[in-house]
Design a protein around this motif. Structure first.
Motif, PDB file in Angstrom:
ATOM      1  N   LEU A   1     -18.346  69.707  54.896  1.00  0.00           N
ATOM      2  CA  LEU A   1     -18.028  70.087  53.515  1.00  0.00           C
ATOM      3  C   LEU A   1     -18.775  69.232  52.493  1.00  0.00           C
ATOM      4  CD1 LEU A   1     -14.243  70.843  53.980  1.00  0.00           C
ATOM      5  CD2 LEU A   1     -16.106  72.492  53.630  1.00  0.00           C
ATOM      6  N   LYS A   2     -19.116  68.013  52.866  1.00  0.00           N
ATOM      7  CA  LYS A   2     -19.952  67.186  51.979  1.00  0.00           C
ATOM      8  C   LYS A   2     -21.372  67.743  51.922  1.00  0.00           C
ATOM      9  CE  LYS A   2     -17.463  62.815  52.304  1.00  0.00           C
ATOM     10  NZ  LYS A   2     -17.461  61.445  52.856  1.00  0.00           N
ATOM     11  N   GLU A   3     -21.851  68.285  53.045  1.00  0.00           N
ATOM     12  CA  GLU A   3     -23.200  68.862  53.112  1.00  0.00           C
ATOM     13  C   GLU A   3     -23.284  70.202  52.401  1.00  0.00           C
ATOM     14  OE1 GLU A   3     -24.806  69.239  57.083  1.00  0.00           O
ATOM     15  OE2 GLU A   3     -24.013  67.280  57.643  1.00  0.00           O
ATOM     16  N   ASN A   4     -22.249  71.036  52.584  1.00  0.00           N
ATOM     17  CA  ASN A   4     -22.266  72.396  52.047  1.00  0.00           C
ATOM     18  C   ASN A   4     -20.826  72.781  51.715  1.00  0.00           C
ATOM     19  OD1 ASN A   4     -22.533  75.089  51.442  1.00  0.00           O
ATOM     20  ND2 ASN A   4     -23.503  75.661  53.375  1.00  0.00           N
ATOM     21  N   SER A   5     -20.529  72.881  50.440  1.00  0.00           N
ATOM     22  CA  SER A   5     -19.143  73.121  50.021  1.00  0.00           C
ATOM     23  C   SER A   5     -18.766  74.604  49.995  1.00  0.00           C
ATOM     24  CB  SER A   5     -18.901  72.516  48.636  1.00  0.00           C
ATOM     25  OG  SER A   5     -19.733  73.140  47.670  1.00  0.00           O
ATOM     26  N   GLU A   6     -19.724  75.500  50.241  1.00  0.00           N
ATOM     27  CA  GLU A   6     -19.417  76.936  50.250  1.00  0.00           C
ATOM     28  C   GLU A   6     -18.754  77.303  51.576  1.00  0.00           C
ATOM     29  OE1 GLU A   6     -19.759  79.088  47.631  1.00  0.00           O
ATOM     30  OE2 GLU A   6     -20.385  77.312  46.492  1.00  0.00           O
ATOM     31  N   ILE A   7     -17.632  78.005  51.487  1.00  0.00           N
ATOM     32  CA  ILE A   7     -16.874  78.367  52.690  1.00  0.00           C
ATOM     33  C   ILE A   7     -16.393  79.809  52.583  1.00  0.00           C
ATOM     34  CG2 ILE A   7     -16.096  76.001  53.149  1.00  0.00           C
ATOM     35  CD1 ILE A   7     -13.626  78.470  51.743  1.00  0.00           C
ATOM     36  N   CYS A   8     -15.907  80.322  53.690  1.00  0.00           N
ATOM     37  CA  CYS A   8     -15.101  81.532  53.661  1.00  0.00           C
ATOM     38  C   CYS A   8     -13.787  81.206  54.365  1.00  0.00           C
ATOM     39  CB  CYS A   8     -15.818  82.731  54.281  1.00  0.00           C
ATOM     40  SG  CYS A   8     -16.141  82.615  56.028  1.00  0.00           S
ATOM     41  N   PHE A   9     -12.769  81.997  54.101  1.00  0.00           N
ATOM     42  CA  PHE A   9     -11.455  81.708  54.682  1.00  0.00           C
ATOM     43  C   PHE A   9     -10.763  83.006  55.064  1.00  0.00           C
ATOM     44  CE2 PHE A   9     -10.735  82.184  50.153  1.00  0.00           C
ATOM     45  CZ  PHE A   9      -9.579  82.938  50.077  1.00  0.00           C
ATOM     46  N   GLU A  10      -9.761  82.875  55.940  1.00  0.00           N
ATOM     47  CA  GLU A  10      -8.973  84.006  56.401  1.00  0.00           C
ATOM     48  C   GLU A  10      -7.569  83.510  56.723  1.00  0.00           C
ATOM     49  OE1 GLU A  10      -6.971  86.636  59.284  1.00  0.00           O
ATOM     50  OE2 GLU A  10      -7.525  84.541  59.564  1.00  0.00           O
ATOM     51  N   MET A  11      -6.583  84.341  56.403  1.00  0.00           N
ATOM     52  CA  MET A  11      -5.192  84.078  56.791  1.00  0.00           C
ATOM     53  C   MET A  11      -4.548  85.418  57.109  1.00  0.00           C
ATOM     54  SD  MET A  11      -3.656  83.094  52.993  1.00  0.00           S
ATOM     55  CE  MET A  11      -4.962  81.965  52.535  1.00  0.00           C
ATOM     56  N   ASP A  12      -3.561  85.417  58.013  1.00  0.00           N
ATOM     57  CA  ASP A  12      -2.918  86.675  58.380  1.00  0.00           C
ATOM     58  C   ASP A  12      -1.466  86.441  58.764  1.00  0.00           C
ATOM     59  OD1 ASP A  12      -3.032  86.196  61.451  1.00  0.00           O
ATOM     60  OD2 ASP A  12      -5.123  86.050  60.832  1.00  0.00           O
ATOM     61  N   CYS A  13      -0.675  87.526  58.717  1.00  0.00           N
ATOM     62  CA  CYS A  13       0.756  87.450  59.020  1.00  0.00           C
ATOM     63  C   CYS A  13       1.276  88.832  59.410  1.00  0.00           C
ATOM     64  CB  CYS A  13       1.522  86.915  57.798  1.00  0.00           C
ATOM     65  SG  CYS A  13       1.329  87.941  56.322  1.00  0.00           S
ATOM     66  N   GLU A  14       2.567  88.918  59.675  1.00  0.00           N
ATOM     67  CA  GLU A  14       3.266  90.164  60.037  1.00  0.00           C
ATOM     68  C   GLU A  14       2.605  90.884  61.206  1.00  0.00           C
ATOM     69  OE1 GLU A  14       4.583  92.890  57.038  1.00  0.00           O
ATOM     70  OE2 GLU A  14       5.099  91.262  55.651  1.00  0.00           O
ATOM     71  N   HIS A  15       2.412  90.159  62.292  1.00  0.00           N
ATOM     72  CA  HIS A  15       1.765  90.717  63.479  1.00  0.00           C
ATOM     73  C   HIS A  15       2.764  91.530  64.305  1.00  0.00           C
ATOM     74  CE1 HIS A  15      -0.113  86.763  62.528  1.00  0.00           C
ATOM     75  NE2 HIS A  15      -1.146  87.563  62.426  1.00  0.00           N
TER      76      HIS A  15
END
Length: 157
Positions: free
Chosen positions: A68-82
């Motif tokens: 994250l120090k090298e490259n602060s761009e990220i993507c994220f995912e979260m999920d529920c109700e499986h």
């Protein structure tokens, strides 16, 4: 972000916030010199003035911090109700869920008061309880925030 299955897209902010409230783990994808790296983290969040901010904490060193120090761009995912969807034949089976996917930029939180707010929101989201933090407590960990650029929601039921 465009979603292929518009019939499953969640667009109302109240519904998106309900999904985020139900999710307790957020997966963050980043990249470093060794390649792609994905980590699950507990998180807290704030949604103020049409801006979603996700907070998480970490050890002060390690691959995630270095990436994250090298490259602060990220993507994220979260999920529920499986839940398993059954059928008479294999092709009719599936899985129902709700999810949030987005991208943003990670910033390290150095301000003590913001670190306290971040940890308060994280613990409130994870436990439903209000905790207070002093300077020594928040100094022991790295506190990071994801400033979300965009996100989408999906409801597959």
């Amino acid at each position: 972000m465009k979603m292929r299955r518009k019939d499953r897209e969640v667009t109302e902010i109240k519904e998106l916030m309900k999904i985020i409230e139900q999710c307790k783990i957020c997966r963050i994808a980043m990249q470093d010199q060794d390649g792609l790296y994905l980590v699950p983290v507990n998180f807290g969040y704030l949604y103020i003035n049409n801006q979603l901010v996700l907070y998480f904490h970490s050890a002060k060193e390690g691959r995630k911090i270095n990436a994250l120090k090298e490259n602060s761009e990220i993507c994220f995912e979260m999920d529920c109700e499986h839940s398993l969807i059954t059928g008479d034949v294999a092709c009719q089976y599936g899985y129902s869920f709700k999810s949030i996917i987005g991208n943003g930029r990670v910033a390290f939180v150095h301000d003590v008061e913001e670190k306290k707010i971040a940890m308060f929101e994280l613990m409130k989201h994870q436990t439903g309880q209000n905790f207070s933090f002093d300077e020594n407590m928040v100094d022991c960990v790295a506190v990071l925030k994801i400033i979300v650029h965009q996100f989408t929601g999906k409801d597959h039921h």
